[in-house]
Scaffold this motif. Structure first.
Motif, PDB file in Angstrom:
ATOM      1  N   ARG A  76     -33.033   1.015 -66.558  1.00  0.00           N
ATOM      2  CA  ARG A  76     -33.906   2.183 -66.678  1.00  0.00           C
ATOM      3  C   ARG A  76     -33.190   3.417 -66.149  1.00  0.00           C
ATOM      4  O   ARG A  76     -32.311   3.322 -65.304  1.00  0.00           O
ATOM      5  N   GLY A  77     -33.609   4.557 -66.670  1.00  0.00           N
ATOM      6  CA  GLY A  77     -33.029   5.822 -66.212  1.00  0.00           C
ATOM      7  C   GLY A  77     -33.604   6.219 -64.869  1.00  0.00           C
ATOM      8  O   GLY A  77     -34.460   5.544 -64.303  1.00  0.00           O
ATOM      9  N   ALA A  78     -33.132   7.326 -64.349  1.00  0.00           N
ATOM     10  CA  ALA A  78     -33.593   7.835 -63.053  1.00  0.00           C
ATOM     11  C   ALA A  78     -34.978   8.453 -63.197  1.00  0.00           C
ATOM     12  O   ALA A  78     -35.300   9.045 -64.224  1.00  0.00           O
ATOM     13  N   MET A  79     -35.803   8.318 -62.156  1.00  0.00           N
ATOM     14  CA  MET A  79     -37.133   8.927 -62.184  1.00  0.00           C
ATOM     15  C   MET A  79     -37.033  10.437 -62.050  1.00  0.00           C
ATOM     16  O   MET A  79     -37.796  11.168 -62.651  1.00  0.00           O
ATOM     17  N   GLU A  80     -36.078  10.895 -61.253  1.00  0.00           N
ATOM     18  CA  GLU A  80     -35.832  12.326 -61.073  1.00  0.00           C
ATOM     19  C   GLU A  80     -34.350  12.581 -61.345  1.00  0.00           C
ATOM     20  O   GLU A  80     -33.543  12.613 -60.411  1.00  0.00           O
ATOM     21  N   PRO A  81     -33.965  12.763 -62.625  1.00  0.00           N
ATOM     22  CA  PRO A  81     -32.558  12.865 -62.994  1.00  0.00           C
ATOM     23  C   PRO A  81     -31.780  13.977 -62.285  1.00  0.00           C
ATOM     24  O   PRO A  81     -30.591  13.853 -62.070  1.00  0.00           O
ATOM     25  N   VAL A  82     -32.443  15.058 -61.908  1.00  0.00           N
ATOM     26  CA  VAL A  82     -31.746  16.156 -61.241  1.00  0.00           C
ATOM     27  C   VAL A  82     -31.344  15.752 -59.821  1.00  0.00           C
ATOM     28  O   VAL A  82     -30.271  16.099 -59.341  1.00  0.00           O
ATOM     29  N   LYS A  83     -32.198  14.980 -59.153  1.00  0.00           N
ATOM     30  CA  LYS A  83     -31.976  14.627 -57.757  1.00  0.00           C
ATOM     31  C   LYS A  83     -31.213  13.318 -57.557  1.00  0.00           C
ATOM     32  O   LYS A  83     -30.608  13.118 -56.521  1.00  0.00           O
ATOM     33  N   GLU A  84     -31.288  12.403 -58.518  1.00  0.00           N
ATOM     34  CA  GLU A  84     -30.675  11.095 -58.312  1.00  0.00           C
ATOM     35  C   GLU A  84     -29.809  10.674 -59.497  1.00  0.00           C
ATOM     36  O   GLU A  84     -29.990  11.149 -60.615  1.00  0.00           O
ATOM     37  N   THR A  85     -28.874   9.778 -59.222  1.00  0.00           N
ATOM     38  CA  THR A  85     -27.991   9.221 -60.242  1.00  0.00           C
ATOM     39  C   THR A  85     -28.299   7.740 -60.343  1.00  0.00           C
ATOM     40  O   THR A  85     -28.261   7.018 -59.340  1.00  0.00           O
TER      41      THR A  85
ATOM     42  N   ALA B 255     -27.125  11.847 -71.301  1.00  0.00           N
ATOM     43  CA  ALA B 255     -26.795  11.103 -70.083  1.00  0.00           C
ATOM     44  C   ALA B 255     -27.358  11.811 -68.857  1.00  0.00           C
ATOM     45  O   ALA B 255     -27.909  11.172 -67.957  1.00  0.00           O
ATOM     46  N   ARG B 256     -27.256  13.134 -68.843  1.00  0.00           N
ATOM     47  CA  ARG B 256     -27.765  13.914 -67.709  1.00  0.00           C
ATOM     48  C   ARG B 256     -29.281  13.737 -67.577  1.00  0.00           C
ATOM     49  O   ARG B 256     -29.797  13.599 -66.461  1.00  0.00           O
ATOM     50  N   THR B 257     -30.006  13.732 -68.704  1.00  0.00           N
ATOM     51  CA  THR B 257     -31.466  13.572 -68.631  1.00  0.00           C
ATOM     52  C   THR B 257     -31.865  12.157 -68.230  1.00  0.00           C
ATOM     53  O   THR B 257     -32.974  11.952 -67.741  1.00  0.00           O
ATOM     54  N   CYS B 258     -30.981  11.183 -68.443  1.00  0.00           N
ATOM     55  CA  CYS B 258     -31.251   9.811 -68.004  1.00  0.00           C
ATOM     56  C   CYS B 258     -30.864   9.593 -66.546  1.00  0.00           C
ATOM     57  O   CYS B 258     -31.212   8.571 -65.956  1.00  0.00           O
ATOM     58  N   GLY B 259     -30.094  10.532 -65.977  1.00  0.00           N
ATOM     59  CA  GLY B 259     -29.613  10.374 -64.614  1.00  0.00           C
ATOM     60  C   GLY B 259     -28.298   9.620 -64.557  1.00  0.00           C
ATOM     61  O   GLY B 259     -27.944   9.048 -63.523  1.00  0.00           O
ATOM     62  N   ILE B 260     -27.563   9.603 -65.665  1.00  0.00           N
ATOM     63  CA  ILE B 260     -26.266   8.915 -65.729  1.00  0.00           C
ATOM     64  C   ILE B 260     -25.159   9.955 -65.612  1.00  0.00           C
ATOM     65  O   ILE B 260     -25.140  10.935 -66.342  1.00  0.00           O
ATOM     66  N   GLU B 261     -24.248   9.705 -64.683  1.00  0.00           N
ATOM     67  CA  GLU B 261     -23.150  10.639 -64.435  1.00  0.00           C
ATOM     68  C   GLU B 261     -21.935  10.227 -65.274  1.00  0.00           C
ATOM     69  O   GLU B 261     -21.592   9.043 -65.346  1.00  0.00           O
ATOM     70  N   VAL B 262     -21.293  11.207 -65.908  1.00  0.00           N
ATOM     71  CA  VAL B 262     -20.085  10.955 -66.691  1.00  0.00           C
ATOM     72  C   VAL B 262     -18.882  11.321 -65.835  1.00  0.00           C
ATOM     73  O   VAL B 262     -18.770  12.449 -65.372  1.00  0.00           O
ATOM     74  N   VAL B 263     -17.999  10.328 -65.616  1.00  0.00           N
ATOM     75  CA  VAL B 263     -16.828  10.525 -64.767  1.00  0.00           C
ATOM     76  C   VAL B 263     -15.555  10.205 -65.545  1.00  0.00           C
ATOM     77  O   VAL B 263     -15.602   9.548 -66.584  1.00  0.00           O
ATOM     78  N   LYS B 264     -14.396  10.667 -65.022  1.00  0.00           N
ATOM     79  CA  LYS B 264     -13.116  10.393 -65.692  1.00  0.00           C
ATOM     80  C   LYS B 264     -12.705   8.939 -65.505  1.00  0.00           C
ATOM     81  O   LYS B 264     -12.288   8.280 -66.438  1.00  0.00           O
TER      82      LYS B 264
ATOM     83  N   VAL C 114     -34.489   1.377 -56.617  1.00  0.00           N
ATOM     84  CA  VAL C 114     -35.371   1.103 -57.760  1.00  0.00           C
ATOM     85  C   VAL C 114     -36.569   0.269 -57.315  1.00  0.00           C
ATOM     86  O   VAL C 114     -37.705   0.539 -57.720  1.00  0.00           O
ATOM     87  N   GLU C 115     -36.333  -0.739 -56.463  1.00  0.00           N
ATOM     88  CA  GLU C 115     -37.438  -1.565 -55.958  1.00  0.00           C
ATOM     89  C   GLU C 115     -38.439  -0.722 -55.171  1.00  0.00           C
ATOM     90  O   GLU C 115     -39.653  -0.896 -55.306  1.00  0.00           O
ATOM     91  N   GLU C 116     -37.931   0.200 -54.363  1.00  0.00           N
ATOM     92  CA  GLU C 116     -38.804   1.088 -53.588  1.00  0.00           C
ATOM     93  C   GLU C 116     -39.620   1.988 -54.527  1.00  0.00           C
ATOM     94  O   GLU C 116     -40.817   2.197 -54.325  1.00  0.00           O
ATOM     95  N   GLN C 117     -38.975   2.516 -55.578  1.00  0.00           N
ATOM     96  CA  GLN C 117     -39.675   3.367 -56.553  1.00  0.00           C
ATOM     97  C   GLN C 117     -40.769   2.581 -57.271  1.00  0.00           C
ATOM     98  O   GLN C 117     -41.875   3.084 -57.469  1.00  0.00           O
TER      99      GLN C 117
END
Length: 196
Positions: free
Chosen positions: A103-112, A150-159, A177-180
């Motif tokens: 699953r994606g992040a609940m708050e994509p801006v704050k978490e990855t 990817a950004r809206t899902c909370g997924i970071e793109v790295v080299k 995730v369990e806490e959420q």
């Protein structure tokens, strides 16, 4: 009088040529089309033979892993026949698979919630370029679109991505995730108590 009659007849012919067919746009799991809700009622409203459609869809997707969501476009003709267009799975599905998350992040801006490399992104872009909607777009634009998704899902793109570090990241992420999930369940239960 005859001119107006001729004019009406020509207008009637034009009116008959107007395409009143509808297009159904939905995601259907590969090999799992069934007559029950939500698919059955959508097909029934458009006067499509539900059993024949399900059989046709399941046969066409038999070579794909069962359960993968497939964006499907169904164009219904006046004679109850249809044209079926099955696209590649959504970009978010590929991105989550590449990142190894469910699953994606609940708050994509704050978490990855996960990370992928540029190579992953490029491979996903090559697959998505096969879709009819993205057929005309250059690969660079598709990559840019995937970075935004990817950004809206909370997924970071790295080299680059180290396997051990990423495994530690995913293990830490499991506890978050369990806490959420626990907090969401508490909110649902509190809401049910208020409405009861």
């Amino acid at each position: 009088m005859s001119k107006s009659v001729a004019r009406l007849k020509s207008m009637k012919k034009l009116a008959e040529k107007i395409d009143h067919s509808s297009t159904l746009r939905t995601n259907i799991p590969a090999g799992m089309a069934a007559a029950g809700p939500p698919l059955g009622p959508m097909l029934g409203q458009r006067n499509i033979n539900i059993a024949a459609f399900c059989k046709d869809f399941n046969e066409k997707t038999s070579n794909i892993k069962q359960g993968i969501p497939l964006p499907t476009r169904v164009r219904v003709n006046a004679d109850r026949s249809y044209q079926l267009v099955i696209n590649q799975p959504p970009a978010s599905y590929f991105l989550k698979q590449a990142a190894g998350v469910n699953r994606g992040a609940m708050e994509p801006v704050k978490e990855t919630c996960g990370k992928i490399t540029l190579k992953h992104l490029y491979e996903i872009a090559k697959i998505k370029s096969q879709d009819a909607a993205l057929d005309w777009k250059p690969l660079k634009e598709i990559c840019t679109m995937l970075i935004a998704t990817a950004r809206t899902c909370g997924i970071e793109v790295v080299k680059e991505l180290d396997a051990k570090d990423y495994e530690e990241f995913l293990n830490e992420r499991k506890s978050i995730v369990e806490e959420q999930k626990r907090l969401l369940q508490e909110k649902r239960e509190a809401k049910m108590l208020r409405t009861a």
